[in-house]
Design a protein around this motif. Structure first.
Motif, mmCIF file in Angstrom:
data_model
loop_
_atom_site.group_PDB
_atom_site.id
_atom_site.type_symbol
_atom_site.label_atom_id
_atom_site.label_comp_id
_atom_site.label_asym_id
_atom_site.label_seq_id
_atom_site.Cartn_x
_atom_site.Cartn_y
_atom_site.Cartn_z
ATOM 1 N N ALA A 142 -27.721 0.551 5.723
ATOM 2 C CA ALA A 142 -27.284 1.357 6.866
ATOM 3 C C ALA A 142 -25.817 1.120 7.231
ATOM 4 O O ALA A 142 -25.275 1.808 8.076
ATOM 5 N N PHE A 143 -25.158 0.175 6.544
ATOM 6 C CA PHE A 143 -23.820 -0.252 6.959
ATOM 7 C C PHE A 143 -22.698 0.367 6.129
ATOM 8 O O PHE A 143 -21.718 0.843 6.676
ATOM 9 N N TRP A 144 -22.764 0.302 4.809
ATOM 10 C CA TRP A 144 -21.761 0.848 3.891
ATOM 11 C C TRP A 144 -20.357 0.400 4.288
ATOM 12 O O TRP A 144 -19.469 1.208 4.564
ATOM 13 N N ARG A 192 -16.771 2.294 6.014
ATOM 14 C CA ARG A 192 -15.752 1.608 6.810
ATOM 15 C C ARG A 192 -15.272 0.353 6.112
ATOM 16 O O ARG A 192 -15.952 -0.197 5.259
ATOM 17 N N LEU A 193 -14.087 -0.069 6.532
ATOM 18 C CA LEU A 193 -13.550 -1.373 6.157
ATOM 19 C C LEU A 193 -13.249 -2.130 7.435
ATOM 20 O O LEU A 193 -12.840 -1.533 8.440
ATOM 21 N N GLN A 194 -13.425 -3.424 7.375
ATOM 22 C CA GLN A 194 -13.068 -4.290 8.489
ATOM 23 C C GLN A 194 -12.048 -5.304 7.996
ATOM 24 O O GLN A 194 -12.107 -5.742 6.850
ATOM 25 N N ALA A 195 -11.113 -5.657 8.859
ATOM 26 C CA ALA A 195 -10.122 -6.687 8.555
ATOM 27 C C ALA A 195 -9.944 -7.557 9.788
ATOM 28 O O ALA A 195 -10.096 -7.085 10.918
ATOM 29 N N ALA A 196 -9.622 -8.806 9.568
ATOM 30 C CA ALA A 196 -9.355 -9.745 10.662
ATOM 31 C C ALA A 196 -8.004 -10.389 10.402
ATOM 32 O O ALA A 196 -7.676 -10.725 9.266
ATOM 33 N N THR A 197 -7.214 -10.531 11.464
ATOM 34 C CA THR A 197 -5.929 -11.215 11.346
ATOM 35 C C THR A 197 -5.857 -12.328 12.391
ATOM 36 O O THR A 197 -6.465 -12.229 13.457
ATOM 37 N N LEU A 198 -5.108 -13.355 12.067
ATOM 38 C CA LEU A 198 -4.792 -14.335 13.096
ATOM 39 C C LEU A 198 -4.079 -13.601 14.233
ATOM 40 O O LEU A 198 -3.349 -12.631 13.996
ATOM 41 N N VAL A 199 -4.274 -14.061 15.434
ATOM 42 C CA VAL A 199 -3.699 -13.401 16.604
ATOM 43 C C VAL A 199 -2.189 -13.232 16.476
ATOM 44 O O VAL A 199 -1.633 -12.199 16.852
ATOM 45 N N HIS A 200 -1.501 -14.204 15.884
ATOM 46 C CA HIS A 200 -0.042 -14.177 15.797
ATOM 47 C C HIS A 200 0.476 -13.546 14.496
ATOM 48 O O HIS A 200 1.681 -13.566 14.243
ATOM 49 N N ASN A 201 -0.395 -12.948 13.680
ATOM 50 C CA ASN A 201 0.042 -12.349 12.417
ATOM 51 C C ASN A 201 0.446 -10.886 12.629
ATOM 52 O O ASN A 201 -0.247 -9.951 12.207
ATOM 53 N N ALA A 202 1.582 -10.704 13.278
ATOM 54 C CA ALA A 202 2.067 -9.360 13.616
ATOM 55 C C ALA A 202 2.344 -8.517 12.373
ATOM 56 O O ALA A 202 2.115 -7.306 12.372
ATOM 57 N N GLY A 203 2.816 -9.131 11.296
ATOM 58 C CA GLY A 203 3.109 -8.386 10.075
ATOM 59 C C GLY A 203 1.865 -7.734 9.496
ATOM 60 O O GLY A 203 1.867 -6.549 9.153
ATOM 61 N N TYR A 232 -9.615 3.528 -2.641
ATOM 62 C CA TYR A 232 -10.605 3.102 -3.624
ATOM 63 C C TYR A 232 -11.964 2.881 -2.954
ATOM 64 O O TYR A 232 -13.003 3.306 -3.470
ATOM 65 N N ALA A 233 -11.965 2.213 -1.812
ATOM 66 C CA ALA A 233 -13.213 1.955 -1.082
ATOM 67 C C ALA A 233 -13.891 3.259 -0.683
ATOM 68 O O ALA A 233 -15.114 3.383 -0.765
ATOM 69 N N ARG A 234 -13.094 4.235 -0.293
ATOM 70 C CA ARG A 234 -13.644 5.541 0.099
ATOM 71 C C ARG A 234 -14.096 6.334 -1.119
ATOM 72 O O ARG A 234 -15.232 6.814 -1.176
ATOM 73 N N ASP A 235 -13.225 6.487 -2.111
ATOM 74 C CA ASP A 235 -13.475 7.410 -3.221
ATOM 75 C C ASP A 235 -14.364 6.836 -4.306
ATOM 76 O O ASP A 235 -15.184 7.552 -4.885
ATOM 77 N N GLU A 236 -14.221 5.572 -4.629
ATOM 78 C CA GLU A 236 -14.981 4.966 -5.728
ATOM 79 C C GLU A 236 -16.241 4.254 -5.242
ATOM 80 O O GLU A 236 -17.296 4.394 -5.851
#
Length: 187
Positions: A90-92, A129-140, A120-124
């Protein structure tokens, strides 16, 4: 193989990539240290990296993850793009993680690579959905995600043990049915 620009392509990790990966991680050791788990000395060896490359191939064949290398025209690895924890049912969905060689920062390489791996994640993979996590101070990294249509969905206190400490992260997602256009991340 996915072309990123005149100097770089992105391709899946393959058996035999261990020595080149060890070289890339050694070259970027200080650059990556603030953003990754603490690594012991064996992580930086050809043998450990080759074993990990073989795990990457096995995981990709099983549909659990797919890890890509960013390779420059000189044959050196200049970064990684990882789609980890691929879940169907149910997640994909999958978790996106990445790093770029210190010598290639501020050239748009991460932005282009995130866009290609998202496509690639969408088409192949046909993910939702995709999820990403960043450190709070990783502005780049937060800018790279925003430029690829990821939106902030929350925060996670003490989410991952990075650089030897449990650190807070900001969470982002990209719904893949939505058109590819830049959107600012929510503050």
């Amino acid at each position: 193989m996915l072309r990123l620009d005149a100097e770089h392509v992105m391709r899946p990790v393959e058996a035999g990539d261990g020595p080149a990966l060890a070289r890339a991680y050694l070259t970027n050791r200080a650059h990556l240290a603030p953003w990754e788990p603490t690594r012991d000395e064996t992580f930086f060896t050809d043998a450990w990296q080759e074993e990990d490359a073989r795990r990457c191939v096995t995981d990709a064949a099983a549909g659990r993850s797919i890890r890509f290398l960013i390779v420059s025209t000189d044959g050196e690895i200049r970064g990684r793009m990882n789609l980890n924890n691929i879940v169907r049912g149910a997640f994909w969905s999958a978790d996106l993680g990445y790093w770029i060689d210190a010598s290639r920062l501020r050239r748009g390489l991460a932005t282009r690579a995130v866009r290609r791996v998202t496509e690639y994640a969408r088409d192949e993979l046909k993910l939702h959905r995709l999820q990403a996590a960043t450190l709070v101070h990783n502005a780049g990294s937060q800018r790279v995600l925003a430029e690829n249509g990821f939106v902030r969905i929350g925060s996670a206190p003490k989410y991952l043990r990075i650089a030897g400490e449990w650190q807070d992260h900001l969470l982002f997602q990209r719904l893949l049915e939505e058109p590819f256009s830049s959107r600012p991340a929510r503050p």
